[in-house]
Write a protein that holds these residues in place. Sequence first.
Motif, PDB file in Angstrom:
ATOM      1  N   GLN A  63      36.054  77.826  20.622  1.00 59.76           N
ATOM      2  CA  GLN A  63      35.483  76.447  21.157  1.00 59.76           C
ATOM      3  C   GLN A  63      33.972  76.718  21.780  1.00 59.76           C
ATOM      4  OE1 GLN A  63      38.482  74.345  23.712  1.00 59.76           O
ATOM      5  NE2 GLN A  63      39.516  73.679  21.946  1.00 59.76           N
ATOM      6  N   PRO A  64      33.866  77.422  22.537  1.00 63.64           N
ATOM      7  CA  PRO A  64      32.332  77.693  22.940  1.00 63.64           C
ATOM      8  C   PRO A  64      31.326  78.008  21.702  1.00 63.64           C
ATOM      9  CG  PRO A  64      33.863  79.315  24.159  1.00 63.64           C
ATOM     10  CD  PRO A  64      34.612  78.752  23.220  1.00 63.64           C
ATOM     11  N   LEU A  65      31.603  78.328  20.630  1.00 64.38           N
ATOM     12  CA  LEU A  65      30.773  78.444  19.675  1.00 64.38           C
ATOM     13  C   LEU A  65      30.244  76.799  19.393  1.00 64.38           C
ATOM     14  CD1 LEU A  65      32.065  80.719  16.892  1.00 64.38           C
ATOM     15  CD2 LEU A  65      30.008  80.936  18.192  1.00 64.38           C
ATOM     16  N   SER A  66      31.235  75.919  19.247  1.00 70.10           N
ATOM     17  CA  SER A  66      30.809  74.504  19.197  1.00 70.10           C
ATOM     18  C   SER A  66      29.896  74.220  20.022  1.00 70.10           C
ATOM     19  CB  SER A  66      31.949  73.681  18.934  1.00 70.10           C
ATOM     20  OG  SER A  66      32.897  73.819  18.086  1.00 70.10           O
ATOM     21  N   ALA A  67      30.192  74.383  21.397  1.00 70.41           N
ATOM     22  CA  ALA A  67      29.177  74.072  22.485  1.00 70.41           C
ATOM     23  C   ALA A  67      27.835  74.592  22.378  1.00 70.41           C
ATOM     24  CB  ALA A  67      29.692  74.262  23.828  1.00 70.41           C
ATOM     25  N   LEU A  68      27.751  75.954  21.727  1.00 71.18           N
ATOM     26  CA  LEU A  68      26.385  76.683  21.909  1.00 71.18           C
ATOM     27  C   LEU A  68      25.806  75.907  20.452  1.00 71.18           C
ATOM     28  CD1 LEU A  68      24.820  79.185  22.296  1.00 71.18           C
ATOM     29  CD2 LEU A  68      26.037  80.712  20.929  1.00 71.18           C
ATOM     30  N   LYS A  69      26.609  75.684  19.386  1.00 74.18           N
ATOM     31  CA  LYS A  69      25.853  75.271  18.427  1.00 74.18           C
ATOM     32  C   LYS A  69      25.146  73.764  18.527  1.00 74.18           C
ATOM     33  CE  LYS A  69      26.707  72.977  13.872  1.00 74.18           C
ATOM     34  NZ  LYS A  69      27.767  72.949  12.732  1.00 74.18           N
ATOM     35  N   SER A  70      25.920  72.934  19.570  1.00 76.64           N
ATOM     36  CA  SER A  70      25.387  71.752  20.079  1.00 76.64           C
ATOM     37  C   SER A  70      23.922  72.172  20.772  1.00 76.64           C
ATOM     38  CB  SER A  70      26.343  71.097  20.757  1.00 76.64           C
ATOM     39  OG  SER A  70      25.578  69.941  21.356  1.00 76.64           O
ATOM     40  N   GLN A  71      24.149  72.979  21.851  1.00 81.31           N
ATOM     41  CA  GLN A  71      22.882  73.405  22.433  1.00 81.31           C
ATOM     42  C   GLN A  71      21.760  73.863  21.613  1.00 81.31           C
ATOM     43  OE1 GLN A  71      23.007  72.253  25.336  1.00 81.31           O
ATOM     44  NE2 GLN A  71      24.027  73.435  26.804  1.00 81.31           N
ATOM     45  N   ILE A  72      22.110  74.889  20.463  1.00 78.73           N
ATOM     46  CA  ILE A  72      21.022  75.297  19.852  1.00 78.73           C
ATOM     47  C   ILE A  72      20.126  74.146  19.029  1.00 78.73           C
ATOM     48  CG2 ILE A  72      20.600  76.416  17.586  1.00 78.73           C
ATOM     49  CD1 ILE A  72      22.700  78.409  18.738  1.00 78.73           C
ATOM     50  N   LYS A  73      21.158  73.180  18.425  1.00 88.13           N
ATOM     51  CA  LYS A  73      20.736  71.837  17.981  1.00 88.13           C
ATOM     52  C   LYS A  73      19.681  71.149  18.818  1.00 88.13           C
ATOM     53  CE  LYS A  73      23.933  70.725  14.224  1.00 88.13           C
ATOM     54  NZ  LYS A  73      24.859  69.886  13.899  1.00 88.13           N
TER      55      LYS A  73
END
Length: 396
Positions: free
Chosen positions: A153-163
Amino acid sequence: MIITSLRSKIRLVFSVTLLLLGALFIFSIKYDHAMIEERNIAQEQAISHYLYTYYLKYGKIDEAYLEAQNVSLITDKGMVVQIERFFKEKGELKRYAVDTFHLKRIIIINNDRFKLILENKNKPQFPIKRVLIFSTVFLLIIFLYLWIMKSLQPLSALKSQIKTFSKGNLDIECKSDKKDEIAEVANEFDHAVTMIRELLHSRQLFLRAIMHELKTPIAKGRLVSEMLEDEKNKARMHSIFERLNLLIDEFAKIEQITSKNFELTIKPYKMSDLLEASEDMLMIENPKRLITTNIEKDYSLSVDFELFTLVIKNLLDNGIKYSTDKYITVTINDNKLTIRNKGEALPEPLENYFKPFHASKKGLGLGLYIVKSILDIHQMELHYQHEDGENIFTLV
Protein backbone atom coordinates in the motif's frame (compact mmCIF):
# COMPACT_ATOMS: atom_id res chain seq x y z
CA MET A 1 -1.73 -10.71 -22.24
CA ILE A 2 1.55 -9.68 -20.59
CA ILE A 3 1.27 -9.02 -16.86
CA THR A 4 3.56 -6.17 -15.82
CA SER A 5 1.94 -4.93 -12.61
CA LEU A 6 3.56 -6.20 -9.41
CA ARG A 7 0.14 -6.54 -7.76
CA SER A 8 -1.14 -8.53 -10.73
CA LYS A 9 1.83 -10.88 -10.51
CA ILE A 10 1.23 -11.42 -6.78
CA ARG A 11 -2.49 -12.06 -7.43
CA LEU A 12 -1.58 -14.54 -10.17
CA VAL A 13 0.86 -16.41 -7.91
CA PHE A 14 -1.63 -16.68 -5.04
CA SER A 15 -4.51 -17.58 -7.40
CA VAL A 16 -2.46 -20.42 -8.91
CA THR A 17 -1.46 -21.55 -5.40
CA LEU A 18 -5.10 -21.65 -4.25
CA LEU A 19 -6.14 -23.49 -7.41
CA LEU A 20 -3.41 -26.07 -6.87
CA LEU A 21 -4.41 -26.39 -3.23
CA GLY A 22 -8.05 -26.92 -4.22
CA ALA A 23 -7.06 -29.46 -6.87
CA LEU A 24 -4.91 -31.31 -4.31
CA PHE A 25 -7.80 -31.35 -1.83
CA ILE A 26 -10.24 -32.74 -4.42
CA PHE A 27 -7.68 -35.31 -5.56
CA SER A 28 -7.07 -36.47 -1.98
CA ILE A 29 -10.83 -36.81 -1.36
CA LYS A 30 -11.26 -38.82 -4.53
CA TYR A 31 -8.24 -40.95 -3.66
CA ASP A 32 -9.67 -41.68 -0.21
CA HIS A 33 -13.03 -42.55 -1.79
CA ALA A 34 -11.34 -44.92 -4.23
CA MET A 35 -9.39 -46.59 -1.42
CA ILE A 36 -12.57 -47.02 0.67
CA GLU A 37 -14.41 -48.41 -2.37
CA GLU A 38 -11.59 -50.87 -2.98
CA ARG A 39 -11.63 -51.88 0.68
CA ASN A 40 -15.43 -52.33 0.64
CA ILE A 41 -15.26 -54.50 -2.47
CA ALA A 42 -12.62 -56.72 -0.89
CA GLN A 43 -14.64 -56.94 2.35
CA GLU A 44 -17.89 -57.76 0.52
CA GLN A 45 -16.24 -60.49 -1.55
CA ALA A 46 -14.72 -61.95 1.60
CA ILE A 47 -18.16 -61.90 3.28
CA SER A 48 -19.75 -63.66 0.29
CA HIS A 49 -17.06 -66.34 0.28
CA TYR A 50 -17.28 -66.82 4.06
CA LEU A 51 -21.11 -67.11 4.03
CA TYR A 52 -21.01 -69.70 1.25
CA THR A 53 -18.34 -71.76 3.03
CA TYR A 54 -20.15 -71.48 6.38
CA TYR A 55 -23.47 -72.53 4.79
CA LEU A 56 -21.90 -75.59 3.19
CA LYS A 57 -20.49 -76.60 6.57
CA TYR A 58 -23.40 -75.75 8.93
CA GLY A 59 -26.39 -75.31 6.63
CA LYS A 60 -27.26 -71.82 7.87
CA ILE A 61 -26.24 -68.15 7.66
CA ASP A 62 -23.80 -66.83 10.28
CA GLU A 63 -25.75 -63.71 11.33
CA ALA A 64 -23.35 -63.03 14.21
CA TYR A 65 -20.55 -62.68 11.67
CA LEU A 66 -22.62 -60.30 9.57
CA GLU A 67 -23.33 -58.17 12.63
CA ALA A 68 -19.63 -58.14 13.48
CA GLN A 69 -18.89 -56.94 9.93
CA ASN A 70 -21.55 -54.20 10.33
CA VAL A 71 -23.65 -55.81 7.62
CA SER A 72 -27.37 -56.47 8.10
CA LEU A 73 -29.68 -58.95 6.40
CA ILE A 74 -32.72 -57.37 4.71
CA THR A 75 -35.81 -59.53 5.32
CA ASP A 76 -38.67 -57.08 4.70
CA LYS A 77 -40.53 -58.50 1.68
CA GLY A 78 -41.60 -55.11 0.33
CA MET A 79 -38.05 -53.81 0.48
CA VAL A 80 -36.76 -57.03 -1.10
CA VAL A 81 -39.19 -56.66 -4.03
CA GLN A 82 -38.16 -53.00 -4.60
CA ILE A 83 -34.48 -53.86 -4.49
CA GLU A 84 -34.86 -56.80 -6.91
CA ARG A 85 -36.86 -54.60 -9.33
CA PHE A 86 -34.15 -51.89 -9.11
CA PHE A 87 -31.32 -54.34 -9.86
CA LYS A 88 -33.35 -56.01 -12.63
CA GLU A 89 -34.01 -52.67 -14.36
CA LYS A 90 -30.30 -51.92 -14.28
CA GLY A 91 -29.46 -55.41 -15.56
CA GLU A 92 -27.52 -56.23 -12.42
CA LEU A 93 -29.70 -59.02 -11.03
CA LYS A 94 -26.96 -61.69 -11.15
CA ARG A 95 -25.40 -64.24 -8.86
CA TYR A 96 -23.47 -61.44 -7.16
CA ALA A 97 -24.13 -57.70 -7.46
CA VAL A 98 -23.42 -54.51 -5.51
CA ASP A 99 -25.08 -51.11 -6.00
CA THR A 100 -26.49 -48.10 -4.15
CA PHE A 101 -30.23 -48.03 -3.51
CA HIS A 102 -31.78 -45.10 -1.63
CA LEU A 103 -28.33 -44.07 -0.36
CA LYS A 104 -27.75 -47.58 0.98
CA ARG A 105 -25.06 -49.95 -0.26
CA ILE A 106 -26.90 -53.14 -1.19
CA ILE A 107 -25.31 -56.55 -1.82
CA ILE A 108 -27.18 -59.36 -3.59
CA ILE A 109 -25.81 -62.91 -3.20
CA ASN A 110 -27.72 -65.46 -5.32
CA ASN A 111 -26.11 -68.91 -5.61
CA ASP A 112 -27.17 -72.54 -5.70
CA ARG A 113 -27.49 -72.68 -1.91
CA PHE A 114 -29.19 -69.44 -0.83
CA LYS A 115 -30.30 -65.98 -1.90
CA LEU A 116 -29.47 -63.05 0.35
CA ILE A 117 -29.96 -59.27 0.18
CA LEU A 118 -27.56 -57.47 2.51
CA GLU A 119 -26.94 -53.84 3.49
CA ASN A 120 -23.34 -52.79 4.07
CA LYS A 121 -23.47 -50.13 6.80
CA ASN A 122 -19.75 -49.39 6.62
CA LYS A 123 -19.80 -45.80 5.35
CA PRO A 124 -16.77 -43.57 4.82
CA GLN A 125 -16.18 -41.18 7.69
CA PHE A 126 -16.07 -37.45 7.12
CA PRO A 127 -12.38 -36.53 6.62
CA ILE A 128 -12.39 -33.91 9.36
CA LYS A 129 -8.61 -33.96 9.85
CA ARG A 130 -7.96 -33.48 6.18
CA VAL A 131 -10.52 -30.67 5.96
CA LEU A 132 -8.97 -28.96 8.99
CA ILE A 133 -5.48 -29.19 7.49
CA PHE A 134 -6.55 -27.83 4.11
CA SER A 135 -8.68 -25.10 5.71
CA THR A 136 -5.73 -24.01 7.85
CA VAL A 137 -3.42 -23.89 4.83
CA PHE A 138 -6.07 -22.02 2.81
CA LEU A 139 -6.57 -19.40 5.53
CA LEU A 140 -2.79 -19.07 5.94
CA ILE A 141 -2.39 -18.37 2.20
CA ILE A 142 -5.20 -15.79 2.31
CA PHE A 143 -3.57 -14.14 5.34
CA LEU A 144 -0.19 -14.04 3.58
CA TYR A 145 -1.81 -12.51 0.49
CA LEU A 146 -3.55 -9.78 2.50
CA TRP A 147 -0.36 -9.15 4.47
CA ILE A 148 1.74 -8.73 1.33
CA MET A 149 -0.87 -6.52 -0.40
CA LYS A 150 -1.05 -4.36 2.71
CA SER A 151 2.74 -4.08 2.65
CA LEU A 152 2.49 -2.74 -0.92
CA GLN A 153 0.00 0.00 0.00
CA PRO A 154 2.79 2.54 0.70
CA LEU A 155 3.78 2.15 -2.97
CA SER A 156 0.46 3.70 -4.02
CA ALA A 157 1.02 6.63 -1.67
CA LEU A 158 4.59 7.03 -2.96
CA LYS A 159 3.36 6.91 -6.56
CA SER A 160 0.82 9.65 -5.79
CA GLN A 161 3.54 11.79 -4.20
CA ILE A 162 5.83 11.29 -7.22
CA LYS A 163 2.99 12.36 -9.56
CA THR A 164 2.45 15.46 -7.44
CA PHE A 165 6.19 16.16 -7.53
CA SER A 166 6.34 15.72 -11.33
CA LYS A 167 3.69 18.44 -11.68
CA GLY A 168 6.01 20.91 -9.97
CA ASN A 169 4.66 20.75 -6.41
CA LEU A 170 7.71 20.48 -4.18
CA ASP A 171 5.76 20.77 -0.91
CA ILE A 172 5.45 17.04 -0.40
CA GLU A 173 6.62 14.70 2.33
CA CYS A 174 6.83 10.93 2.07
CA LYS A 175 8.91 9.88 5.07
CA SER A 176 8.27 6.44 6.51
CA ASP A 177 9.13 5.02 9.93
CA LYS A 178 8.97 1.42 8.72
CA LYS A 179 12.02 -0.76 8.14
CA ASP A 180 11.26 -2.43 4.80
CA GLU A 181 12.67 -1.67 1.34
CA ILE A 182 9.67 0.45 0.30
CA ALA A 183 10.24 2.68 3.32
CA GLU A 184 13.92 3.02 2.34
CA VAL A 185 12.94 4.12 -1.19
CA ALA A 186 10.35 6.56 0.21
CA ASN A 187 12.86 8.07 2.63
CA GLU A 188 15.50 8.45 -0.08
CA PHE A 189 12.96 10.10 -2.38
CA ASP A 190 11.90 12.43 0.43
CA HIS A 191 15.56 13.34 0.98
CA ALA A 192 16.00 14.00 -2.77
CA VAL A 193 12.90 16.22 -2.83
CA THR A 194 14.23 18.20 0.14
CA MET A 195 17.59 18.70 -1.58
CA ILE A 196 15.92 19.76 -4.85
CA ARG A 197 13.61 22.12 -2.98
CA GLU A 198 16.55 23.76 -1.24
CA LEU A 199 18.56 23.91 -4.48
CA LEU A 200 15.70 25.57 -6.38
CA HIS A 201 15.11 27.98 -3.53
CA SER A 202 18.81 28.93 -3.56
CA ARG A 203 18.76 29.37 -7.33
CA GLN A 204 15.66 31.55 -7.17
CA LEU A 205 17.22 33.75 -4.50
CA PHE A 206 20.43 33.98 -6.53
CA LEU A 207 18.66 34.94 -9.75
CA ARG A 208 16.38 37.42 -8.02
CA ALA A 209 19.34 39.02 -6.29
CA ILE A 210 21.20 39.36 -9.60
CA MET A 211 18.14 40.80 -11.35
CA HIS A 212 17.56 43.21 -8.47
CA GLU A 213 21.17 44.37 -8.59
CA LEU A 214 20.96 44.86 -12.37
CA LYS A 215 17.81 46.96 -12.07
CA THR A 216 19.66 49.64 -10.05
CA PRO A 217 22.42 50.49 -12.60
CA ILE A 218 19.86 50.35 -15.41
CA ALA A 219 17.67 52.88 -13.58
CA LYS A 220 20.71 55.12 -12.97
CA GLY A 221 21.74 54.79 -16.60
CA ARG A 222 18.32 55.92 -17.74
CA LEU A 223 18.51 58.95 -15.46
CA VAL A 224 21.94 59.85 -16.84
CA SER A 225 20.69 59.41 -20.41
CA GLU A 226 18.02 62.01 -19.74
CA MET A 227 20.80 64.58 -19.32
CA LEU A 228 22.06 64.03 -22.85
CA GLU A 229 21.35 66.97 -25.15
CA ASP A 230 21.58 65.00 -28.37
CA GLU A 231 18.06 63.61 -28.90
CA LYS A 232 19.30 60.89 -31.21
CA ASN A 233 21.78 59.58 -28.64
CA LYS A 234 19.17 59.98 -25.90
CA ALA A 235 16.68 57.82 -27.85
CA ARG A 236 19.41 55.25 -28.54
CA MET A 237 20.31 55.04 -24.86
CA HIS A 238 16.64 54.71 -23.91
CA SER A 239 16.32 51.84 -26.38
CA ILE A 240 19.40 50.12 -24.92
CA PHE A 241 18.18 50.37 -21.34
CA GLU A 242 14.67 49.30 -22.38
CA ARG A 243 16.24 46.29 -24.05
CA LEU A 244 18.14 45.45 -20.86
CA ASN A 245 14.93 45.70 -18.84
CA LEU A 246 13.23 43.37 -21.29
CA LEU A 247 16.09 40.87 -21.03
CA ILE A 248 15.82 40.86 -17.24
CA ASP A 249 12.09 40.20 -17.51
CA GLU A 250 12.81 37.34 -19.91
CA PHE A 251 15.34 35.86 -17.49
CA ALA A 252 12.64 36.03 -14.82
CA LYS A 253 10.27 34.14 -17.12
CA ILE A 254 12.97 31.55 -17.85
CA GLU A 255 13.43 31.02 -14.13
CA GLN A 256 9.68 30.55 -13.67
CA ILE A 257 9.37 28.18 -16.61
CA THR A 258 12.28 25.94 -15.64
CA SER A 259 11.19 25.78 -11.99
CA LYS A 260 7.49 25.48 -13.00
CA ASN A 261 6.78 28.28 -10.56
CA PHE A 262 3.97 29.95 -12.48
CA GLU A 263 0.27 29.75 -13.24
CA LEU A 264 -0.97 29.68 -16.82
CA THR A 265 -3.64 32.12 -17.91
CA ILE A 266 -5.10 30.38 -20.93
CA LYS A 267 -7.36 32.45 -23.18
CA PRO A 268 -8.18 32.41 -26.90
CA TYR A 269 -6.22 34.88 -29.04
CA LYS A 270 -5.97 35.53 -32.74
CA MET A 271 -2.63 34.40 -34.11
CA SER A 272 -2.26 37.72 -35.90
CA ASP A 273 -2.56 39.55 -32.55
CA LEU A 274 0.01 37.26 -30.96
CA LEU A 275 2.37 37.89 -33.88
CA GLU A 276 1.93 41.67 -33.64
CA ALA A 277 2.65 41.65 -29.90
CA SER A 278 5.74 39.51 -30.52
CA GLU A 279 7.05 41.97 -33.12
CA ASP A 280 6.65 44.79 -30.58
CA MET A 281 8.78 42.81 -28.13
CA LEU A 282 11.68 42.78 -30.63
CA MET A 283 12.30 46.47 -29.83
CA ILE A 284 13.37 47.29 -33.40
CA GLU A 285 12.44 50.34 -35.42
CA ASN A 286 10.15 49.70 -38.34
CA PRO A 287 9.96 45.85 -38.09
CA LYS A 288 8.22 45.73 -41.51
CA ARG A 289 11.58 46.28 -43.21
CA LEU A 290 12.82 43.02 -41.66
CA ILE A 291 9.60 41.00 -41.51
CA THR A 292 7.02 40.30 -44.20
CA THR A 293 3.73 38.99 -42.83
CA ASN A 294 1.28 36.97 -44.95
CA ILE A 295 -2.05 36.31 -43.24
CA GLU A 296 -3.74 33.85 -45.59
CA LYS A 297 -6.15 32.43 -43.01
CA ASP A 298 -6.12 33.73 -39.46
CA TYR A 299 -7.15 31.46 -36.59
CA SER A 300 -7.59 31.51 -32.81
CA LEU A 301 -5.37 29.74 -30.32
CA SER A 302 -5.89 29.19 -26.59
CA VAL A 303 -2.55 30.07 -24.96
CA ASP A 304 -0.91 32.04 -22.19
CA PHE A 305 -0.37 35.43 -23.84
CA GLU A 306 2.91 36.38 -22.14
CA LEU A 307 4.57 33.01 -22.59
CA PHE A 308 3.41 32.36 -26.15
CA THR A 309 4.38 35.81 -27.43
CA LEU A 310 7.83 35.08 -25.97
CA VAL A 311 7.95 31.91 -28.14
CA ILE A 312 7.12 33.80 -31.34
CA LYS A 313 9.46 36.67 -30.39
CA ASN A 314 12.40 34.25 -29.95
CA LEU A 315 11.65 32.54 -33.27
CA LEU A 316 11.46 35.89 -35.05
CA ASP A 317 14.64 37.08 -33.36
CA ASN A 318 16.52 33.89 -34.32
CA GLY A 319 15.16 34.06 -37.87
CA ILE A 320 16.47 37.60 -38.37
CA LYS A 321 19.74 36.98 -36.53
CA TYR A 322 20.74 33.85 -38.46
CA SER A 323 19.41 34.72 -41.94
CA THR A 324 21.91 35.68 -44.61
CA ASP A 325 19.95 38.80 -45.61
CA LYS A 326 18.54 39.69 -42.13
CA TYR A 327 15.03 39.21 -43.50
CA ILE A 328 12.22 36.73 -42.69
CA THR A 329 8.78 35.86 -44.03
CA VAL A 330 5.97 34.93 -41.63
CA THR A 331 2.86 33.11 -42.90
CA ILE A 332 -0.36 32.41 -40.97
CA ASN A 333 -2.47 29.72 -42.62
CA ASP A 334 -4.21 26.42 -41.92
CA ASN A 335 -3.73 26.52 -38.13
CA LYS A 336 0.01 26.94 -38.57
CA LEU A 337 2.53 29.73 -38.15
CA THR A 338 5.46 29.41 -40.56
CA ILE A 339 8.69 31.43 -40.35
CA ARG A 340 11.11 31.35 -43.32
CA ASN A 341 14.58 32.80 -43.68
CA LYS A 342 17.39 32.35 -46.17
CA GLY A 343 20.42 30.47 -44.95
CA GLU A 344 22.22 27.17 -44.73
CA ALA A 345 20.56 24.15 -43.15
CA LEU A 346 21.08 23.56 -39.44
CA PRO A 347 24.27 21.51 -38.98
CA GLU A 348 22.67 19.48 -36.16
CA PRO A 349 19.23 17.97 -35.54
CA LEU A 350 16.70 20.47 -34.19
CA GLU A 351 16.48 18.55 -30.88
CA ASN A 352 20.08 19.49 -30.07
CA TYR A 353 19.21 23.19 -30.13
CA PHE A 354 16.51 22.64 -27.51
CA LYS A 355 19.23 22.06 -24.90
CA PRO A 356 20.04 25.04 -22.65
CA PHE A 357 23.24 26.95 -23.44
CA HIS A 358 23.70 25.19 -26.75
CA ALA A 359 26.87 26.40 -28.47
CA SER A 360 25.96 29.60 -30.31
CA LYS A 361 28.07 32.33 -31.87
CA LYS A 362 25.40 35.00 -31.53
CA GLY A 363 23.84 34.41 -28.12
CA LEU A 364 23.60 32.29 -24.99
CA GLY A 365 21.85 29.41 -26.74
CA LEU A 366 18.71 29.83 -24.64
CA GLY A 367 16.25 30.95 -27.34
CA LEU A 368 15.07 27.54 -28.58
CA TYR A 369 15.36 26.08 -25.08
CA ILE A 370 12.78 28.64 -23.92
CA VAL A 371 10.66 27.95 -27.01
CA LYS A 372 10.69 24.20 -26.38
CA SER A 373 9.85 24.59 -22.66
CA ILE A 374 6.85 26.84 -23.37
CA LEU A 375 5.59 24.70 -26.27
CA ASP A 376 5.72 21.60 -24.05
CA ILE A 377 3.54 23.41 -21.53
CA HIS A 378 1.02 24.21 -24.29
CA GLN A 379 1.32 20.69 -25.78
CA MET A 380 2.51 22.08 -29.13
CA GLU A 381 5.44 21.27 -31.40
CA LEU A 382 8.02 23.08 -33.51
CA HIS A 383 8.88 21.47 -36.86
CA TYR A 384 11.89 22.28 -39.02
CA GLN A 385 12.84 21.66 -42.65
CA HIS A 386 15.23 23.16 -45.20
CA GLU A 387 14.04 23.68 -48.79
CA ASP A 388 15.42 25.70 -51.69
CA GLY A 389 18.01 27.49 -49.52
CA GLU A 390 15.44 28.44 -46.86
CA ASN A 391 15.10 27.39 -43.24
CA ILE A 392 11.41 26.78 -42.43
CA PHE A 393 10.16 26.68 -38.83
CA THR A 394 6.52 25.72 -38.29
CA LEU A 395 4.46 25.97 -35.09
CA VAL A 396 1.93 23.13 -35.09
